[in-house]
Scaffold this active site. Structure first.
Site, PDB file in Angstrom:
ATOM      1  N   ASP A 122     -22.585  30.452  51.904  1.00  0.00           N
ATOM      2  CA  ASP A 122     -21.680  31.454  51.318  1.00  0.00           C
ATOM      3  C   ASP A 122     -20.211  31.087  51.556  1.00  0.00           C
ATOM      4  OD1 ASP A 122     -21.591  31.957  54.070  1.00  0.00           O
ATOM      5  OD2 ASP A 122     -22.039  34.099  53.905  1.00  0.00           O
ATOM      6  N   TYR A 148     -15.427  21.537  56.155  1.00  0.00           N
ATOM      7  CA  TYR A 148     -16.878  21.731  55.970  1.00  0.00           C
ATOM      8  C   TYR A 148     -17.164  22.472  54.668  1.00  0.00           C
ATOM      9  CZ  TYR A 148     -21.298  24.254  56.192  1.00  0.00           C
ATOM     10  OH  TYR A 148     -22.513  24.805  55.862  1.00  0.00           O
ATOM     11  N   SER A 149     -16.532  23.650  54.499  1.00  0.00           N
ATOM     12  CA  SER A 149     -16.892  24.450  53.317  1.00  0.00           C
ATOM     13  C   SER A 149     -16.419  23.794  52.026  1.00  0.00           C
ATOM     14  CB  SER A 149     -16.396  25.886  53.444  1.00  0.00           C
ATOM     15  OG  SER A 149     -15.030  25.945  53.751  1.00  0.00           O
ATOM     16  N   PHE A 188     -22.412  29.839  67.336  1.00  0.00           N
ATOM     17  CA  PHE A 188     -21.979  31.051  68.039  1.00  0.00           C
ATOM     18  C   PHE A 188     -23.083  31.704  68.896  1.00  0.00           C
ATOM     19  CE2 PHE A 188     -21.000  35.756  67.490  1.00  0.00           C
ATOM     20  CZ  PHE A 188     -20.056  35.802  68.500  1.00  0.00           C
ATOM     21  N   PRO A 190     -26.385  30.832  69.819  1.00  0.00           N
ATOM     22  CA  PRO A 190     -26.995  30.065  70.922  1.00  0.00           C
ATOM     23  C   PRO A 190     -25.997  29.667  72.002  1.00  0.00           C
ATOM     24  CG  PRO A 190     -27.359  28.971  68.803  1.00  0.00           C
ATOM     25  CD  PRO A 190     -26.582  30.198  68.500  1.00  0.00           C
ATOM     26  N   ARG A 212     -19.555  38.244  60.184  1.00  0.00           N
ATOM     27  CA  ARG A 212     -20.538  37.342  59.593  1.00  0.00           C
ATOM     28  C   ARG A 212     -21.746  38.172  59.163  1.00  0.00           C
ATOM     29  NH1 ARG A 212     -16.552  35.006  59.495  1.00  0.00           N
ATOM     30  NH2 ARG A 212     -16.044  32.883  60.099  1.00  0.00           N
ATOM     31  N   GLY A 273      -7.430  28.575  60.587  1.00  0.00           N
ATOM     32  CA  GLY A 273      -7.915  28.923  59.239  1.00  0.00           C
ATOM     33  C   GLY A 273      -9.159  29.798  59.236  1.00  0.00           C
TER      34      GLY A 273
HETATM   35  P1  NAD Z   1     -27.892  21.364  61.472  1.00  0.00           P
HETATM   36  O1  NAD Z   1     -26.576  20.760  61.817  1.00  0.00           O
HETATM   37  O2  NAD Z   1     -28.650  22.111  62.504  1.00  0.00           O
HETATM   38  O3  NAD Z   1     -28.868  20.237  60.913  1.00  0.00           O
HETATM   39  C1  NAD Z   1     -28.433  19.234  60.038  1.00  0.00           C
HETATM   40  C2  NAD Z   1     -29.497  18.136  60.011  1.00  0.00           C
HETATM   41  O4  NAD Z   1     -29.082  17.134  59.056  1.00  0.00           O
HETATM   42  C3  NAD Z   1     -29.666  17.413  61.356  1.00  0.00           C
HETATM   43  O5  NAD Z   1     -31.040  17.251  61.651  1.00  0.00           O
HETATM   44  C4  NAD Z   1     -29.000  16.067  61.131  1.00  0.00           C
HETATM   45  O6  NAD Z   1     -29.558  15.022  61.910  1.00  0.00           O
HETATM   46  C5  NAD Z   1     -29.253  15.858  59.640  1.00  0.00           C
HETATM   47  N1  NAD Z   1     -28.282  14.938  59.036  1.00  0.00           N
HETATM   48  C6  NAD Z   1     -26.927  14.933  59.181  1.00  0.00           C
HETATM   49  N2  NAD Z   1     -26.398  13.905  58.480  1.00  0.00           N
HETATM   50  C7  NAD Z   1     -27.442  13.274  57.866  1.00  0.00           C
HETATM   51  C8  NAD Z   1     -27.539  12.163  56.991  1.00  0.00           C
HETATM   52  N3  NAD Z   1     -26.452  11.465  56.604  1.00  0.00           N
HETATM   53  N4  NAD Z   1     -28.753  11.804  56.525  1.00  0.00           N
HETATM   54  C9  NAD Z   1     -29.862  12.483  56.912  1.00  0.00           C
HETATM   55  N5  NAD Z   1     -29.838  13.529  57.764  1.00  0.00           N
HETATM   56  C10 NAD Z   1     -28.638  13.917  58.217  1.00  0.00           C
HETATM   57  O7  NAD Z   1     -27.611  22.275  60.189  1.00  0.00           O
HETATM   58  P2  NAD Z   1     -28.279  23.658  59.746  1.00  0.00           P
HETATM   59  O8  NAD Z   1     -27.542  24.772  60.360  1.00  0.00           O
HETATM   60  O9  NAD Z   1     -29.758  23.549  59.886  1.00  0.00           O
HETATM   61  O10 NAD Z   1     -27.891  23.639  58.191  1.00  0.00           O
HETATM   62  C11 NAD Z   1     -28.763  23.038  57.238  1.00  0.00           C
HETATM   63  C12 NAD Z   1     -28.197  23.246  55.844  1.00  0.00           C
HETATM   64  O11 NAD Z   1     -28.059  24.639  55.580  1.00  0.00           O
HETATM   65  C13 NAD Z   1     -26.807  22.642  55.640  1.00  0.00           C
HETATM   66  O12 NAD Z   1     -26.750  22.109  54.334  1.00  0.00           O
HETATM   67  C14 NAD Z   1     -25.866  23.831  55.773  1.00  0.00           C
HETATM   68  O13 NAD Z   1     -24.702  23.623  55.020  1.00  0.00           O
HETATM   69  C15 NAD Z   1     -26.725  24.929  55.177  1.00  0.00           C
HETATM   70  N6  NAD Z   1     -26.447  26.303  55.638  1.00  0.00           N
HETATM   71  C16 NAD Z   1     -26.414  26.597  56.978  1.00  0.00           C
HETATM   72  C17 NAD Z   1     -26.239  27.915  57.392  1.00  0.00           C
HETATM   73  C18 NAD Z   1     -26.258  28.293  58.852  1.00  0.00           C
HETATM   74  O14 NAD Z   1     -26.026  29.462  59.177  1.00  0.00           O
HETATM   75  N7  NAD Z   1     -26.524  27.382  59.777  1.00  0.00           N
HETATM   76  C19 NAD Z   1     -26.081  28.923  56.428  1.00  0.00           C
HETATM   77  C20 NAD Z   1     -26.088  28.585  55.071  1.00  0.00           C
HETATM   78  C21 NAD Z   1     -26.307  27.264  54.688  1.00  0.00           C
HETATM   79  O1  DAU Z   2     -21.889  31.402  56.522  1.00  0.00           O
HETATM   80  C1  DAU Z   2     -22.758  30.312  56.613  1.00  0.00           C
HETATM   81  C2  DAU Z   2     -22.227  29.318  57.631  1.00  0.00           C
HETATM   82  O2  DAU Z   2     -22.468  29.892  58.910  1.00  0.00           O
HETATM   83  C3  DAU Z   2     -22.893  27.949  57.533  1.00  0.00           C
HETATM   84  O3  DAU Z   2     -22.534  27.365  56.312  1.00  0.00           O
HETATM   85  C4  DAU Z   2     -22.471  27.038  58.686  1.00  0.00           C
HETATM   86  O4  DAU Z   2     -23.210  25.836  58.627  1.00  0.00           O
HETATM   87  C5  DAU Z   2     -22.764  27.755  59.996  1.00  0.00           C
HETATM   88  O5  DAU Z   2     -22.320  26.963  61.087  1.00  0.00           O
HETATM   89  C6  DAU Z   2     -22.078  29.117  60.020  1.00  0.00           C
HETATM   90  O6  DAU Z   2     -20.629  28.961  60.029  1.00  0.00           O
HETATM   91  P1  DAU Z   2     -19.694  29.829  60.993  1.00  0.00           P
HETATM   92  O7  DAU Z   2     -18.451  29.082  61.191  1.00  0.00           O
HETATM   93  O8  DAU Z   2     -19.648  31.238  60.533  1.00  0.00           O
HETATM   94  O9  DAU Z   2     -20.643  29.807  62.324  1.00  0.00           O
HETATM   95  P2  DAU Z   2     -20.335  29.612  63.877  1.00  0.00           P
HETATM   96  O10 DAU Z   2     -21.626  29.819  64.579  1.00  0.00           O
HETATM   97  O11 DAU Z   2     -19.569  28.387  64.166  1.00  0.00           O
HETATM   98  O12 DAU Z   2     -19.369  30.849  64.205  1.00  0.00           O
HETATM   99  C7  DAU Z   2     -19.733  32.190  63.872  1.00  0.00           C
HETATM  100  C8  DAU Z   2     -18.535  33.069  64.184  1.00  0.00           C
HETATM  101  O13 DAU Z   2     -18.347  33.131  65.595  1.00  0.00           O
HETATM  102  C9  DAU Z   2     -17.223  32.555  63.613  1.00  0.00           C
HETATM  103  O14 DAU Z   2     -16.438  33.661  63.201  1.00  0.00           O
HETATM  104  C10 DAU Z   2     -16.564  31.835  64.792  1.00  0.00           C
HETATM  105  C11 DAU Z   2     -17.045  32.659  65.983  1.00  0.00           C
HETATM  106  N1  DAU Z   2     -17.237  31.922  67.258  1.00  0.00           N
HETATM  107  C12 DAU Z   2     -17.924  30.754  67.252  1.00  0.00           C
HETATM  108  C13 DAU Z   2     -18.169  30.080  68.443  1.00  0.00           C
HETATM  109  C14 DAU Z   2     -18.921  28.772  68.457  1.00  0.00           C
HETATM  110  C15 DAU Z   2     -16.778  32.494  68.461  1.00  0.00           C
HETATM  111  O15 DAU Z   2     -16.151  33.582  68.448  1.00  0.00           O
HETATM  112  N2  DAU Z   2     -17.037  31.843  69.627  1.00  0.00           N
HETATM  113  C16 DAU Z   2     -17.710  30.664  69.675  1.00  0.00           C
HETATM  114  O16 DAU Z   2     -17.914  30.118  70.781  1.00  0.00           O
END
Ligand code: NAD
Ligand code: DAU
Length: 332
Positions: A122, A148-149, A188, A190, A212, A273
């Site tokens: 999103d 990233y985004s 965040f 974990p 979030r 940002g």
């Molecule tokens: P993650 O960082 O936990 O896992 C990413 C995985 O991709 C890892 O296993 C890593 O080894 C692998 N990887 C990285 N570069 C690579 C490459 N060049 N070739 C092959 N493998 C590679 O990420 P996640 O949180 O599981 O996110 C997975 C997908 O979901 C991403 O596309 C992310 O943008 C999307 N997404 C994540 C969230 C979220 O809240 N975490 C929400 C919405 C969408």
């Molecule tokens: O919205 C979907 C996105 O959610 C995914 O596309 C990303 O891959 C995923 O990492 C996540 O992005 P965020 O930047 O929202 O997630 P993060 O866990 O890094 O942080 C969540 C919120 O918590 C954000 O507002 C930053 C804040 N934060 C994060 C950390 C690591 C803290 O306040 N303290 C922290 O230690």
């Protein structure tokens, strides 16, 4: 029954997807994962050898991608550099994996006429004001904030172009913040749980008013299975479970659930940002595909996630010190 090629299947969402797909469908799964710092082979331990295979390699490796795509029916593309904070420190792997990697997969599915599903976020829509009555929909204009985004937004646009110009059989989904087991301790929820387990005070960026829209990882992945099964080609589906919470409330809830005073956390440097608020309107995936979240209660999902980290220290301990050393450099 289909042969799925799941990229990024050793990461957080991908590994949970593989388990769900093997449990709830007849599909076979091959994971392609580069095992970066975020990938963990042990997240896929114990899966049935007759339906699951693992290939270590990069989505940027055109030859390997071509060979694997040819042998499968459906590509589900999770692999990405996924952490905003890392993208602010060094954007380069984000450009490589998220853009070039997606390009290589699209070229391969185009050549071999395979079905493709693209996992996105999103965050491509930018952020909302705290009091904005609107939520993101499939027609919200793209307006990403971080490297990233922006890289994910670019990858989404590549998919849309390959669908329109080359007839690729592709779908996209953009999901909100996932939580659940096997999430890297840089993220965040974990990070705070494992800090408390280590006797360290949780770290809140800035004032912590940022919102979030939390969803359990299995709810995200169930929607992805529905889209692969019956999503319309060329369409985008937003996935969210009405889970808006500000960061301060989440930290307080973690502390309370772990038996600590709710105010036993520290404010640290804000993220440059920092997006203020994400919120998803998931009407389309609910009405068109009949998807509903199975874990709508955030508090009980969070309690189960805390239990998982409590009982899986062997999984997270090896990555904890290096993660905290990175944060120490930015005062976070
Ligand atoms: P993650 O960082 O936990 O896992 C990413 C995985 O991709 C890892 O296993 C890593 O080894 C692998 N990887 C990285 N570069 C690579 C490459 N060049 N070739 C092959 N493998 C590679 O990420 P996640 O949180 O599981 O996110 C997975 C997908 O979901 C991403 O596309 C992310 O943008 C999307 N997404 C994540 C969230 C979220 O809240 N975490 C929400 C919405 C969408
Ligand atoms: O919205 C979907 C996105 O959610 C995914 O596309 C990303 O891959 C995923 O990492 C996540 O992005 P965020 O930047 O929202 O997630 P993060 O866990 O890094 O942080 C969540 C919120 O918590 C954000 O507002 C930053 C804040 N934060 C994060 C950390 C690591 C803290 O306040 N303290 C922290 O230690």
């Amino acid at each position: 029954m289909a042969r799925l090629l799941v990229t990024g299947g050793a990461g957080f969402i991908g590994s949970n997807f593989v388990r769900l797909a093997l449990t709830e469908t007849d599909h076979t799964v091959t994971v392609l994962d580069a095992l970066t710092y975020a990938g963990n082979r042990t997240s896929l331990d114990g899966l049935p050898a007759n339906r699951f295979a693992f290939v270590e390699g990069s989505v940027c490796d055109a030859g390997l991608v071509d060979e694997l795509v040819q042998r499968h029916d459906v590509v589900v593309h999770f692999a990405a550099e996924s952490h905003n904070d890392n993208s602010l420190n060094d954007p380069s792997p984000f450009i490589q994996t998220n853009l070039v990697g997606t390009y290589e997969l699209l070229q391969a599915v185009r050549r071999h006429e395979r079905r493709y599903h693209h996992i996105s976020t999103d965050e491509v829509y930018g952020d909302l004001e705290l009091d904005d009555p609107e939520r993101f929909t499939e027609t919200t204009p793209y307006n990403p904030s971080s490297p990233y985004s922006a890289s994910k937004a670019g990858s989404d646009l590549l998919v849309r172009a390959w669908v329109r110009s080359f007839g690729v059989q592709g779908t996209l989904s953009n999901c909100s913040n996932n939580y659940g087991p096997y999430q890297h301790v840089e993220k965040f929820i974990p990070r705070q749980i494992t800090n408390v387990l280590d006797g360290v005070r949780p770290k809140l960026y800035g004032a912590g008013l940022n919102v979030r829209d939390w969803i359990h990882v299995d709810d995200h992945n169930a929607a992805v299975l529905d889209i692969i099964d019956s999503g319309r080609i060329g369409e985008t589906y937003l996935i969210g479970a009405d889970g808006e919470k500000d960061n301060k409330s989440v930290i307080e809830l973690i502390l309370t659930l772990m038996g600590q005073p709710a105010d036993a956390y520290d404010h640290v440097n804000d993220r440059p940002g920092h997006d203020l608020r994400y919120a998803i309107d998931s009407t389309k995936v609910r009405t068109e595909l009949g998807w509903e979240p199975r874990y709508p209660d955030f508090e009980s999902g969070l309690a189960a996630t805390i239990d998982w980290y409590r009982t899986h220290e062997d999984w997270w301990r090896p990555m904890k010190a290096a993660t905290e050393a990175k944060y120490a450099k930015t005062g976070q």
